[in-house]
Design an enzyme around this catalytic site. Sequence first.
Site, PDB file in Angstrom:
ATOM      1  NE  ARG A 112     119.213  75.868  78.473  1.00 14.56           N
ATOM      2  CZ  ARG A 112     119.274  74.220  78.356  1.00 14.56           C
ATOM      3  NH1 ARG A 112     120.555  73.987  77.875  1.00 14.56           N
ATOM      4  NH2 ARG A 112     118.380  73.439  78.843  1.00 14.56           N
TER       5      ARG A 112
ATOM      6  CE1 TYR B 269     134.264  96.254  78.776  1.00 13.64           C
ATOM      7  CE2 TYR B 269     134.205  93.868  79.534  1.00 13.64           C
ATOM      8  CZ  TYR B 269     133.615  95.200  79.454  1.00 13.64           C
ATOM      9  OH  TYR B 269     132.470  95.225  80.172  1.00 13.64           O
TER      10      TYR B 269
ATOM     11  CG  ASP C 226     137.144  92.571  72.415  1.00 11.60           C
ATOM     12  OD1 ASP C 226     136.496  93.214  71.448  1.00 11.60           O
ATOM     13  OD2 ASP C 226     136.879  92.782  73.628  1.00 11.60           O
TER      14      ASP C 226
ATOM     15  CE  LYS D 254     130.071  97.660  75.210  1.00 11.94           C
ATOM     16  NZ  LYS D 254     131.133  97.167  75.572  1.00 11.94           N
TER      17      LYS D 254
HETATM   18  C1  LIG Z   1     131.644  95.906  76.218  1.00  8.89           C
HETATM   19  C2  LIG Z   1     132.804  95.209  75.853  1.00  8.89           C
HETATM   20  C3  LIG Z   1     133.029  93.918  76.156  1.00  8.89           C
HETATM   21  C4  LIG Z   1     131.984  93.109  76.930  1.00  8.89           C
HETATM   22  O1  LIG Z   1     130.739  92.974  76.360  1.00  8.89           O
HETATM   23  P1  LIG Z   1     129.148  93.046  77.083  1.00  8.89           P
HETATM   24  O2  LIG Z   1     128.129  93.101  75.790  1.00  8.89           O
HETATM   25  O3  LIG Z   1     129.289  94.325  77.801  1.00  8.89           O
HETATM   26  O4  LIG Z   1     128.807  91.807  77.810  1.00  8.89           O
HETATM   27  C5  LIG Z   1     134.181  93.131  75.524  1.00  8.89           C
HETATM   28  N1  LIG Z   1     134.905  93.746  75.205  1.00  8.89           N
HETATM   29  C6  LIG Z   1     134.932  95.153  74.642  1.00  8.89           C
HETATM   30  C7  LIG Z   1     136.064  95.974  74.160  1.00  8.89           C
HETATM   31  C8  LIG Z   1     133.605  95.911  75.023  1.00  8.89           C
HETATM   32  O5  LIG Z   1     133.845  97.172  75.075  1.00  8.89           O
END
Ligand SMILES: *Cc1c(COP(=O)(O)O)cnc(C)c1O
Length: 385
Positions: A53, A105, A178, A203
Amino acid sequence: MSEDQTQSIDSRLAQACHYIDEVTGGVNPPLQLSSTFARDENYDFIGDYSYGRNGNPIWALLEKICADLDGGEAALCFASGMAAVCTLFETVNSGEHVAAPRIMYHGAQDWLRRIAERRGIGLTLYDAADPADLERAVEAGKTAVVWVETPVNPTWDVIDVAAAAEIAHAAGAILAVDATVSTPVTTRPLELGADIVFHSATKYLNGHSDIVAGILVSARADARWEEINEVRKLTGGVLGPVEAWLLLRGMRTLALRFDQASRNALAIARHFENHPALERVLYPGLESHPGHAIARRQMTRGFGGMLSLLIRGDADDAKAIAGRTKLFVRATSLGGVESLIEHRASVEGPMSAVPPNLLRLSVGIERADELIDDLERSLNREQTP
Ligand SMILES: *Cc1c(COP(=O)(O)O)cnc(C)c1O
């Protein structure tokens, strides 16, 4: 591993920043699955690791590469994008304040609403399409974090990161971005003044829809960063070594995938821009998009693979169109090699501020003409033979 920033991001990605395994010469890292690491007879750790961890050699490699790509001092990987987001916001104290986009998001906003309610943290949601609204949203001396998502889900409004950094810093806040949808291939927010960059590595960074992971990159390894590192250890939202290995492999082709997705998305956006079955196409690469001027400055290498179609009709009509596609896969998520279509309001649920006639597309690396053909047939109510 060299960190030769004079080389292009393409070459650094392809070679995982010149990774060669020191023991074997392998061009890929070994997979160390151990959850615990032994000590010698003097009770000193044999290597640099103690417990799964707290650290793992493949995190160290992944984090070094992610820091390099975004030009930060340090990076941390997490079990998911949301684990990274939640860990960052654990460092906001009761009585402090956060500003975030009104449409963003949905999972991250959902979390912000919860902590605002339970922990006495102020939350102001600003209009991502209106730069003056962010200025009104911050409270000098009280706002701890300004959260920006750009381009923002699922309208793809573009937020000017350099301007947001000035507003945040003037109020004594940090700017966290983000950058899941833009990726370091086209935008590096730290170079524009941001303090922390976040990626849902589920992603584009991974790109193959086969892991869930998150990344934070910090401009400085400062006290807040140390706290984020401690919270990750204590809350345990840590990335499995296999997922970290897969992420490193996926990242090697990021530049190639991103460029192809951007080309395809631009071709689709242009083709459908004045389509009679649509009210609008939302894509920052179109001159008609309100964020286009900022996007041209801030997205230096293509506008990415995400766009939305506002169809003429209601939610049922939108779902019927999605129901007719043969090449676009009906699924949520984004940034994979395969193209996806989703009715975003259904995914977000009753609280959603997303228009009911919006279909979100994550454009992959297939052939643009075949993707266009699939959408044409679906919009024109034709069943593909
Ligand atoms: C998918 C996504 C998240 C969250 O990420 P996870 O890997 O699903 O926990 C946050 N911001 C954006 C823009 C996303 O597309």
